[in-house]
Enzyme design. Structure first.
Site, PDB file in Angstrom:
ATOM      1  N   ASP A  39      19.059  27.723  12.117  1.00 22.74           N
ATOM      2  CA  ASP A  39      19.519  28.665  13.201  1.00 22.74           C
ATOM      3  C   ASP A  39      20.382  28.190  14.302  1.00 22.74           C
ATOM      4  O   ASP A  39      19.964  27.244  14.943  1.00 22.74           O
ATOM      5  CB  ASP A  39      18.240  29.355  13.678  1.00 22.74           C
ATOM      6  CG  ASP A  39      17.160  29.660  12.721  1.00 22.74           C
ATOM      7  OD1 ASP A  39      17.348  29.405  11.508  1.00 22.74           O
ATOM      8  OD2 ASP A  39      15.881  30.164  12.767  1.00 22.74           O
ATOM      9  N   GLN A  55      18.763  24.586  15.047  1.00 18.87           N
ATOM     10  CA  GLN A  55      17.652  23.690  14.505  1.00 18.87           C
ATOM     11  C   GLN A  55      18.228  22.727  13.626  1.00 18.87           C
ATOM     12  O   GLN A  55      19.271  22.686  13.073  1.00 18.87           O
ATOM     13  CB  GLN A  55      17.084  24.755  13.365  1.00 18.87           C
ATOM     14  CG  GLN A  55      16.360  25.789  14.224  1.00 18.87           C
ATOM     15  CD  GLN A  55      15.085  25.304  14.673  1.00 18.87           C
ATOM     16  OE1 GLN A  55      13.940  25.049  14.057  1.00 18.87           O
ATOM     17  NE2 GLN A  55      14.803  24.987  16.188  1.00 18.87           N
ATOM     18  N   TRP A  63      15.617  20.286   5.413  1.00 21.54           N
ATOM     19  CA  TRP A  63      14.860  20.767   6.446  1.00 21.54           C
ATOM     20  C   TRP A  63      13.831  19.834   6.750  1.00 21.54           C
ATOM     21  O   TRP A  63      13.245  19.219   5.751  1.00 21.54           O
ATOM     22  CB  TRP A  63      14.399  22.093   6.291  1.00 21.54           C
ATOM     23  CG  TRP A  63      13.562  22.895   7.436  1.00 21.54           C
ATOM     24  CD1 TRP A  63      14.276  23.527   8.417  1.00 21.54           C
ATOM     25  CD2 TRP A  63      12.101  22.851   7.641  1.00 21.54           C
ATOM     26  NE1 TRP A  63      13.332  23.965   9.432  1.00 21.54           N
ATOM     27  CE2 TRP A  63      12.211  23.467   9.006  1.00 21.54           C
ATOM     28  CE3 TRP A  63      11.116  22.262   6.905  1.00 21.54           C
ATOM     29  CZ2 TRP A  63      10.768  23.724   9.814  1.00 21.54           C
ATOM     30  CZ3 TRP A  63      10.062  22.270   7.958  1.00 21.54           C
ATOM     31  CH2 TRP A  63       9.760  23.232   8.913  1.00 21.54           C
ATOM     32  N   ARG A 166       6.987  33.362  16.524  1.00 24.59           N
ATOM     33  CA  ARG A 166       7.818  32.535  16.844  1.00 24.59           C
ATOM     34  C   ARG A 166       9.407  32.860  17.242  1.00 24.59           C
ATOM     35  O   ARG A 166       9.530  34.118  17.125  1.00 24.59           O
ATOM     36  CB  ARG A 166       8.300  31.535  15.745  1.00 24.59           C
ATOM     37  CG  ARG A 166       8.668  32.124  14.435  1.00 24.59           C
ATOM     38  CD  ARG A 166       8.912  31.078  13.186  1.00 24.59           C
ATOM     39  NE  ARG A 166       8.917  31.663  12.014  1.00 24.59           N
ATOM     40  CZ  ARG A 166       8.112  32.145  11.208  1.00 24.59           C
ATOM     41  NH1 ARG A 166       6.733  31.831  11.560  1.00 24.59           N
ATOM     42  NH2 ARG A 166       8.735  32.574   9.969  1.00 24.59           N
ATOM     43  N   ASP A 167      10.374  32.186  17.777  1.00 25.40           N
ATOM     44  CA  ASP A 167      11.820  32.573  17.897  1.00 25.40           C
ATOM     45  C   ASP A 167      11.850  33.539  19.430  1.00 25.40           C
ATOM     46  O   ASP A 167      12.600  34.507  19.174  1.00 25.40           O
ATOM     47  CB  ASP A 167      12.358  33.111  16.758  1.00 25.40           C
ATOM     48  CG  ASP A 167      11.876  32.473  15.419  1.00 25.40           C
ATOM     49  OD1 ASP A 167      11.761  31.130  15.444  1.00 25.40           O
ATOM     50  OD2 ASP A 167      12.167  32.803  14.443  1.00 25.40           O
ATOM     51  N   GLU A 221      11.845  37.413  11.746  1.00 24.63           N
ATOM     52  CA  GLU A 221      12.297  36.084  12.286  1.00 24.63           C
ATOM     53  C   GLU A 221      13.111  36.375  13.130  1.00 24.63           C
ATOM     54  O   GLU A 221      14.204  37.359  13.271  1.00 24.63           O
ATOM     55  CB  GLU A 221      12.542  34.868  11.179  1.00 24.63           C
ATOM     56  CG  GLU A 221      11.788  34.734  10.387  1.00 24.63           C
ATOM     57  CD  GLU A 221      11.910  33.316   9.663  1.00 24.63           C
ATOM     58  OE1 GLU A 221      11.082  32.240   9.376  1.00 24.63           O
ATOM     59  OE2 GLU A 221      13.053  33.256   8.825  1.00 24.63           O
ATOM     60  N   TRP A 302      18.095  31.208   3.599  1.00 25.32           N
ATOM     61  CA  TRP A 302      16.973  30.365   2.790  1.00 25.32           C
ATOM     62  C   TRP A 302      17.432  30.527   1.355  1.00 25.32           C
ATOM     63  O   TRP A 302      16.759  29.615   0.527  1.00 25.32           O
ATOM     64  CB  TRP A 302      15.557  30.658   3.340  1.00 25.32           C
ATOM     65  CG  TRP A 302      15.374  30.067   4.798  1.00 25.32           C
ATOM     66  CD1 TRP A 302      15.369  31.137   5.796  1.00 25.32           C
ATOM     67  CD2 TRP A 302      15.426  28.876   5.253  1.00 25.32           C
ATOM     68  NE1 TRP A 302      15.173  30.432   6.946  1.00 25.32           N
ATOM     69  CE2 TRP A 302      15.177  28.892   6.648  1.00 25.32           C
ATOM     70  CE3 TRP A 302      15.358  27.441   4.478  1.00 25.32           C
ATOM     71  CZ2 TRP A 302      15.262  28.014   7.409  1.00 25.32           C
ATOM     72  CZ3 TRP A 302      15.495  26.578   5.610  1.00 25.32           C
ATOM     73  CH2 TRP A 302      15.192  26.591   6.963  1.00 25.32           C
TER      74      TRP A 302
HETATM   75  C1  FRU Z   1      14.587  31.276  10.624  1.00 29.07           C
HETATM   76  C2  FRU Z   1      13.479  30.289  10.939  1.00 29.07           C
HETATM   77  C3  FRU Z   1      12.852  30.551  12.188  1.00 29.07           C
HETATM   78  C4  FRU Z   1      12.197  29.096  12.721  1.00 29.07           C
HETATM   79  C5  FRU Z   1      13.080  28.351  12.247  1.00 29.07           C
HETATM   80  C6  FRU Z   1      12.559  26.924  11.638  1.00 29.07           C
HETATM   81  O1  FRU Z   1      15.355  30.508  10.008  1.00 29.07           O
HETATM   82  O2  FRU Z   1      12.574  30.110   9.735  1.00 29.07           O
HETATM   83  O3  FRU Z   1      11.975  31.379  12.070  1.00 29.07           O
HETATM   84  O4  FRU Z   1      11.971  29.031  13.965  1.00 29.07           O
HETATM   85  O5  FRU Z   1      13.994  28.723  11.184  1.00 29.07           O
HETATM   86  O6  FRU Z   1      13.571  25.855  11.435  1.00 29.07           O
END
Ligand code: FRU
Length: 488
Positions: A39, A55, A63, A166-167, A221, A302
């Site tokens: 992200d 990220q 990841w 989150r986020d 998200e 994803w």
């Molecule tokens: C979205 C996500 C977010 C999270 C991040 C983790 O792609 O899943 O919700 O903060 O990626 O890398």
């Protein structure tokens, strides 16, 4: 002072950045210096630059424990890397610094707000906590607050998930700071929560902006919440759609469009898929000083993260930043106008004839801005039309158009990607007053299609060798069209 973990990441990226072959490094799309990115985070203007964080797992193309990588640009097209900004180096974020955003404080410092992830194994049962934390800095170095986490799990509505919270996206409105945060309610369905603060340190819960209620995916998200040409837009990336909602199954990104109530909750009237391509997710916007609402997304998803070919040094790239505009009942997206200053080698063919497979002198390349315009009132016999990009004997990425049913098919199954059900995408685009306009932005490993001046958009990542640079047009009957091409 950078902590050991951050110093390690900074040293690693510095040492390994130059090992990435230039064929993998896009020309005008952001990737990580090395390793994996997902992200976009902290998209903002600060100190005369546009800043983009992301990220980031520098140590592999998979990841892993999330860091924040960092780049900046004067014009959103040419980017310069800065050292990684955050590493998971505190007790409360030891399992990752997940997505978040940035804003400039009154005193001129740059503030990052992100999700601090901590996993615990208590009496044999694993638990995860996602809470919101801040770090303040000068555009290069950031110090995490001793008051972290500033929005803890004690501040979620009763019964909401502590591991899906989150986020945070921070914004300034009505004389105070707000943060919209993704969450899951007691039934496990996604929603966007709103918090407010006078100073970005002390937060309190305001309202639920909007929620799935089981009808629109599970976790929501990366929410964002803004005004656009008189409408209120909640942008979010819901997970686990079934496909029955009228969009693609899996994880997608949408605009929820409506108006805001007095408490800023959304009165939703419509839902619009942001991007028809398989490679788009987790977008974030920024309100630029000149008034433009600019969005950037992860040009991956994803569902498609397994389509990369083996042996690469970097994985994941961002879309071109896009200007948003609401009109004719939709959010339109177009590449930021700054890209036009990078155009050169203009070739224009007006009334070009296409019949069967047709090539044009000079119409080729892999780092280009290409627009094709077809007037169907003058080409009534056409039944089957296509453009093949990034083509050689073995490869090609196809954009096919069926003018009878207004259907676009984008097929990247011969584009160097591993097999994946998302390699073929079909969606509807109607000509406007009988004209279909398709703008295609190509970079080394991507193609972004903008139909009818941004009415619909589709993004794909491709892994075709750069030597595959032919462009072939096909029409099953003789047609005339306009072509405009620039090198970037
Ligand atoms: C979205 C996500 C977010 C999270 C991040 C983790 O792609 O899943 O919700 O903060 O990626 O890398």
């Amino acid at each position: 002072m950078a902590t050991t973990k951050l110093q390690q990441a900074r040293a690693y990226e510095k040492e390994n950045m130059s090992t990435v072959p230039s064929s993998e490094r896009p020309c005008y799309h952001v990737t990580g210096p090395v390793g994996w990115i997902n992200d976009p985070n902290g998209f903002s203007e600060y100190d005369g630059f546009y800043h983009l964080f992301f990220q980031y797992h520098p140590y592999s193309v998979k990841w892993g424990p999330m860091h924040w990588g960092h780049a900046r640009s004067r014009d959103l097209i040419t980017w310069e890397y800065l050292p990684a900004a955050l590493a998971p180096d505190e007790e409360y974020d030891r399992d990752g610094c997940y997505s978040g955003s940035a804003i400039t404080l009154d005193d001129g410092r740059h503030l990052l707000i992100y999700t601090a992830v901590k996993k615990e194994d208590k009496d044999g049962s694993a638990r995860e906590f996602q809470q919101q934390a801040i770090a303040v800095g000068d555009g290069i170095n950031y110090t995490k607050s001793s008051a972290n986490p500033v929005i803890g799990t004690s501040m979620i509505p009763q019964g909401n998930s502590t591991c899906d919270f989150r986020d945070p996206k921070v914004f300034w409105e009505n004389g105070r700071y707000y943060a919209v945060v993704g969450s899951r309610d007691k039934d496990g369905f996604g929603e966007a929560l709103l918090y407010e603060s006078p100073d970005c340190m002390n937060w309190q819960f305001v309202t639920i902006v909007d929620k799935s209620g089981g009808a629109f995916g599970r976790m929501w998200e990366c929410p964002d919440y803004f005004e656009l040409n008189g409408r209120r837009i909640l942008m979010a990336s819901p997970q686990e759609l079934t496909g029955d909602e009228g969009f693609y199954p899996g994880s997608i990104s949408v605009f929820f469009i409506g108006s805001a109530g007095a408490d800023l909750s959304l009165d939703r009237e419509a839902i619009q898929l942001i991007d028809e391509g398989p490679d788009f997710y987790a977008p974030q916007t920024m309100l630029a000083g000149d008034g433009r609402r600019i969005m950037i997304g992860w040009m991956q998803n994803w569902e498609t993260s397994a389509t990369q070919s083996a042996g690469r040094k970097i994985f994941g790239q961002m879309t071109v930043p896009r200007e948003l505009e609401y009109k004719n009942g939709r959010v339109y997206q177009n590449p930021v106008r700054e890209i036009e200053t990078y155009r050169n080698g203009k070739i224009i063919c007006r009334g070009a004839t296409v019949c069967g497979e047709t090539y044009f002198e000079g119409i080729n390349g892999r780092i280009i801005d290409l627009t094709v315009t077809i007037d169907f009132s003058k080409n009534t016999g056409l039944r089957d039309f296509r453009i093949e990009l990034a083509r050689d004997d073995e490869h090609s990425t196809r954009m096919c158009y069926d003018p009878q049913n207004f259907m676009v098919t984008i097929d990247r199954s011969r584009s160097g990607c591993l097999e994946n059900p998302t390699n073929i995408r079909k969606f509807k685009v109607e000509p406007q007053r009988s004209i279909l306009k398709i703008r295609m932005l190509l970079d080394k490993n991507s193609i972004e299609f903008f139909f009818n001046d941004g009415q619909k958009v589709a993004s794909i990542s491709i892994y075709t060798p750069l030597s595959a640079d032919a462009i072939c047009f096909y029409a099953d009957s003789e047609i005339k069209m306009d072509i405009e091409k620039y090198d970037i």
